[in-house]
Design an enzyme around this catalytic site. Structure first.
Site, PDB file in Angstrom:
ATOM      1  N   ASP A  72       0.907  -1.172   0.086  1.00  0.00           N
ATOM      2  CA  ASP A  72       0.015  -0.143  -0.066  1.00  0.00           C
ATOM      3  C   ASP A  72       0.881   1.278  -0.109  1.00  0.00           C
ATOM      4  O   ASP A  72       1.970   1.307   0.164  1.00  0.00           O
ATOM      5  CB  ASP A  72      -0.831  -0.110   1.089  1.00  0.00           C
ATOM      6  N   ASP A 141      -7.318  -3.042  14.352  1.00  0.00           N
ATOM      7  CA  ASP A 141      -8.632  -3.349  14.016  1.00  0.00           C
ATOM      8  C   ASP A 141      -8.848  -4.691  13.008  1.00  0.00           C
ATOM      9  O   ASP A 141      -9.799  -4.962  12.220  1.00  0.00           O
ATOM     10  CB  ASP A 141      -9.415  -2.200  13.182  1.00  0.00           C
ATOM     11  N   HIS A 143      -6.881  -5.273  10.211  1.00  0.00           N
ATOM     12  CA  HIS A 143      -6.963  -5.138   8.680  1.00  0.00           C
ATOM     13  C   HIS A 143      -5.586  -5.768   8.491  1.00  0.00           C
ATOM     14  O   HIS A 143      -4.746  -5.725   8.989  1.00  0.00           O
ATOM     15  CB  HIS A 143      -6.920  -3.379   8.319  1.00  0.00           C
ATOM     16  N   GLU A 148      -9.722  -2.203   5.462  1.00  0.00           N
ATOM     17  CA  GLU A 148     -10.296  -1.791   6.603  1.00  0.00           C
ATOM     18  C   GLU A 148     -11.540  -2.755   6.768  1.00  0.00           C
ATOM     19  O   GLU A 148     -12.090  -3.359   5.971  1.00  0.00           O
ATOM     20  CB  GLU A 148     -10.791  -0.420   6.421  1.00  0.00           C
TER      21      GLU A 148
HETATM   22  P1  PGA Z   1       1.946  -1.505  12.658  1.00  0.00           P
HETATM   23  O1  PGA Z   1       1.094  -1.349  11.433  1.00  0.00           O
HETATM   24  O2  PGA Z   1       3.137  -2.515  12.048  1.00  0.00           O
HETATM   25  O3  PGA Z   1       2.891  -0.277  12.549  1.00  0.00           O
HETATM   26  O4  PGA Z   1       1.610  -1.973  13.783  1.00  0.00           O
HETATM   27  C1  PGA Z   1       0.355  -2.596  10.779  1.00  0.00           C
HETATM   28  C2  PGA Z   1      -0.626  -2.305  10.291  1.00  0.00           C
HETATM   29  O5  PGA Z   1      -1.217  -1.543  10.325  1.00  0.00           O
HETATM   30  O6  PGA Z   1      -0.870  -3.166   9.211  1.00  0.00           O
END
Ligand code: PGA
Length: 264
Positions: A72, A141, A143, A148
């Site tokens: 992404d 959450d 994702h 999302e």
């Molecule tokens: P993080 O993000 O490794 O900074 O926790 C992971 C994500 O949001 O997929």
């Protein structure tokens, strides 16, 4: 689905790095075709990338025949912004390994036609031969990539709108000001991730414990998009003890026992 549990984030990160390295070497041993690798950003993969970079520097691993696609990128953030995923990837991995520049693919969140950019990304993945391995993280959450809650589990690369939750969580990289976090991103879809021959998801720390519990023990649901991994023939979730903290004792013991049996 397999769940690999390590005592701490360091051990979990090393496990993933060594698994990725082993997969790259295994394909190179039997084929001249490039290894196609999906990559993620965030705090979680940093130690894995450091270990991969160390292996390359030590001559133990090469990315010369690897083609990568990142999952992404924010919409509208200049590439040179320190929090763009372009900057992140070069800072943490690409500047330290021998992957040819032309093999590196990251979605262009500044493209004039964002939909065409996403369509072309899916085509480029197919032209490369499809993913051998996708390495992802998860959000609090649940994702995977920026899919999302309520994203279709058959989604492909597209423009997505970030939830308030994700904007709040990611504001830690933007002076703790949610207003500075881009509201949209380009993201591979759930189905894009699941198209990989193997999917490895790394989650560490207590903030991920609820999402891990829901994705491992709960039903497959678009509310927790990483739960779609339940429908993948070769999906592995790698966690530290903290991220495994909400699993039932029985589940925890089962996954530990499976791993011990496989290593016997
Ligand atoms: P993080 O993000 O490794 O900074 O926790 C992971 C994500 O949001 O997929």
């Amino acid at each position: 689905m397999k769940v690999i549990i390590r005592d701490n984030a360091h051990e979990a990160s090393l496990w993933v790095a060594h698994r990725i390295a082993a997969a790259i070497k295994a394909k190179a041993a039997v084929s001249d075709k490039p290894f196609v690798l999906g990559l993620c950003t965030g705090s979680t993969p940093i130690e894995t990338y450091a270990e991969l970079a160390r292996m390359v520097a030590a001559g133990e691993l090469s990315f010369r025949n690897v083609i990568s696609f990142n999952m992404d990128e924010y919409v509208g953030l200049p590439v040179e912004h320190p929090e763009s995923y372009h900057s992140f990837m070069f800072r943490n991995l690409f500047d330290k390994i021998d992957e040819p520049r032309e093999n590196i693919h990251i979605l262009n969140g500044l493209a004039e036609d964002l939909e065409a950019e996403c369509e072309e990304y899916e085509k480029a993945i197919v032209r490369a031969g499809g993913f051998d391995l996708f390495f992802g993280g998860i959000g609090e959450d649940g994702h995977i990539a920026f899919n999302e809650p309520f994203s279709s589990l058959s989604s492909r690369t597209r423009v997505v709108t970030l939830t308030d939750d994700t904007i709040r969580v990611n504001s830690r990289f933007f002076d703790n000001d949610p207003n500075l976090v881009p509201k949209q991103a380009l993201s591979v879809g759930v189905a894009t991730v699941l198209s990989a021959a193997e999917v490895i998801v790394l989650a560490t720390g207590p903030k991920k414990a609820r999402a891990i519990q829901q994705s491992v023990e709960g039903p497959m649901t678009h509310m927790i998009t990483v739960s779609a991994l339940q429908n993948h023939p070769d999906g592995i979730i790698v966690v530290d003890d903290a991220a495994a903290g909400e699993l039932k004792v029985n589940s925890y013991n089962y996954f530990k026992a499976v791993e011990a049996a496989e290593n016997r």
